[in-house]
Scaffold this active site. Structure first.
Site, PDB file in Angstrom:
ATOM      1  N   ASP A  87      15.037 -32.251 -31.032  1.00 44.72           N
ATOM      2  CA  ASP A  87      15.054 -31.729 -29.671  1.00 44.72           C
ATOM      3  C   ASP A  87      15.808 -30.407 -29.609  1.00 44.72           C
ATOM      4  OD1 ASP A  87      17.607 -32.602 -30.107  1.00 44.72           O
ATOM      5  OD2 ASP A  87      17.735 -33.882 -28.335  1.00 44.72           O
ATOM      6  N   GLN A 147      20.042 -45.339 -30.232  1.00 43.84           N
ATOM      7  CA  GLN A 147      18.656 -45.388 -29.769  1.00 43.84           C
ATOM      8  C   GLN A 147      17.817 -46.420 -30.506  1.00 43.84           C
ATOM      9  OE1 GLN A 147      17.497 -43.616 -27.068  1.00 43.84           O
ATOM     10  NE2 GLN A 147      15.708 -44.925 -27.323  1.00 43.84           N
ATOM     11  N   ARG A 199      14.135 -44.873 -21.410  1.00 45.28           N
ATOM     12  CA  ARG A 199      13.099 -43.857 -21.197  1.00 45.28           C
ATOM     13  C   ARG A 199      12.600 -43.286 -22.515  1.00 45.28           C
ATOM     14  NH1 ARG A 199      13.864 -38.410 -22.967  1.00 45.28           N
ATOM     15  NH2 ARG A 199      13.299 -36.886 -21.387  1.00 45.28           N
ATOM     16  N   LYS A 234      16.209 -28.686 -36.072  1.00 48.16           N
ATOM     17  CA  LYS A 234      16.148 -30.113 -36.360  1.00 48.16           C
ATOM     18  C   LYS A 234      14.812 -30.447 -37.032  1.00 48.16           C
ATOM     19  CE  LYS A 234      19.354 -32.047 -32.987  1.00 48.16           C
ATOM     20  NZ  LYS A 234      19.527 -33.082 -31.928  1.00 48.16           N
ATOM     21  N   LYS A 253      17.022 -32.748 -15.091  1.00 53.59           N
ATOM     22  CA  LYS A 253      17.816 -33.731 -15.827  1.00 53.59           C
ATOM     23  C   LYS A 253      18.843 -32.988 -16.646  1.00 53.59           C
ATOM     24  CE  LYS A 253      17.546 -35.406 -19.847  1.00 53.59           C
ATOM     25  NZ  LYS A 253      17.001 -36.680 -20.315  1.00 53.59           N
ATOM     26  N   MET A 303      11.332 -39.103 -32.995  1.00 54.63           N
ATOM     27  CA  MET A 303      12.024 -39.015 -31.711  1.00 54.63           C
ATOM     28  C   MET A 303      13.259 -38.123 -31.749  1.00 54.63           C
ATOM     29  SD  MET A 303       9.897 -41.081 -30.319  1.00 54.63           S
ATOM     30  CE  MET A 303      10.570 -41.276 -28.680  1.00 54.63           C
ATOM     31  N   GLY A 304      13.660 -37.644 -32.926  1.00 50.69           N
ATOM     32  CA  GLY A 304      14.964 -37.007 -33.056  1.00 50.69           C
ATOM     33  C   GLY A 304      15.026 -35.520 -32.779  1.00 50.69           C
TER      34      GLY A 304
END
Length: 311
Positions: free
Chosen positions: A219, A134, A106, A223, A63, A216-217
């Site tokens: 990555d 999001q 997703r 961060k 991906k 979820m942030g």
């Protein structure tokens, strides 16, 4: 070679397909393989992309996720996602699946799967921190797996939080309003964070017993959305432990912290929530098996939806 362009996958995707694909991917973490994430940039370094690759019994590929902040000026999303599936017999490209909107589904599906697996069944108050693209997807997906009736929206800009709350009310019918971060955290049964933050978004003392948090942030290195003090009070879950320790939220967790994969909980090889007072934290940094499962599911649905009628 098959090609599904963005318009086609945007037509095909829905929350049910995304959640089923997420469950399949997390269950496959015990059998499939994922490889180190590659991070790159365009000739202008402000433009970034990542390559996440993996292989399972049913699919292998990569991906490519890109973030081009200047796309606002062109009236197109900053984020883009393309999945390339390989023919496992020959190594040739079997399919190219553009999936920018589908990628938002997703990501939300991973959040919803964690909530479905770890949050209290009676969770009704959802706090969303972050007002980007999001957030609405996460609200919609979580509300399908828990009896959410109130959504509290937190943002750096009050006008953005108010605008998102209005959109949530219009799109979902849920009672949604902008709220201060402290009040929203103290009231929450479930908290979802979806930001680009590099410092904690809230104080650990604001989290009451029984709360579930889906972060979820994070990555990438540096961060951070969660306060490290929370880890002393919570049970920690993630998609992939090694990845969460490097680019996910748990790069900031103590080295001695016990971290359980959500896949192990789904396979019943590890415990999940044990009591109504337990605080659970799920860190999602994203992994290739999710993207491969989603692309495969979209291709399968395309096979069964030749007329292309709008959903």
């Amino acid at each position: 070679m098959r090609v599904l362009d963005e318009a086609r996958t945007a037509h095909l995707i829905d929350d049910e397909l995304a959640l089923a694909a997420a469950r399949e991917a997390f269950l496959a973490t015990g059998r499939g393989a994922v490889f180190p994430v590659v991070i790159g940039h365009g000739s202008d370094r402000v433009n970034r992309f990542t390559l996440k690759s993996g292989a399972a019994a049913t699919a292998a590929g990569v991906k490519i996720g890109s973030y081009w902040p200047g796309n606002d000026a062109h009236g197109i999303p900053r984020h883009n996602s393309t999945v390339i599936l390989l023919d496992q017999r020959t190594g040739r490209v079997a399919a190219v699946v553009e999936a920018s909107l589908a990628n938002a589904y997703r990501t939300a599906a991973a959040d919803a799967l964690a909530v479905q697996t770890l949050a209290r069944p009676d969770s009704r108050v959802l706090t969303v921190i972050g007002t980007g693209h999001q957030a609405l997807h996460d609200v919609r997906a979580v509300a399908k797996v828990r009896p959410v009736d109130t959504v509290l929206v937190v943002g750096r800009r009050p006008e953005a939080a108010a605008a998102l709350a209005a959109t949530i009310r219009a799109r979902t019918g849920l009672d949604a309003r902008a709220e201060s971060v402290e009040a929203a955290c103290r009231a929450a049964d479930v908290i979802t964070t979806a930001t680009t933050a590099k410092t904690p978004l809230f104080d650990a003392d604001w989290i009451r017993p029984g709360t579930h948090i889906s972060a979820m942030g994070a990555d990438g290195a540096g961060k951070q959305e969660l306060p490290p003090a929370l880890y002393d009070r919570a049970d920690l879950f993630c998609d992939l432990v090694e990845q969460a320790r490097v680019i996910g939220e748990f790069q900031h967790a103590p080295a001695t912290a016990t971290i359980t994969t959500l896949g192990d909980v789904l396979r019943a090889s590890a415990p999940g929530r044990g009591s109504g007072e337990q605080i659970t934290v799920f860190d999602s940094s994203g992994f290739a098996l999710q993207d491969l499962a989603l692309a495969t599911a979209l291709l399968d649905r395309d096979d069964n939806d030749p007329a292309g009628e709008p959903r």
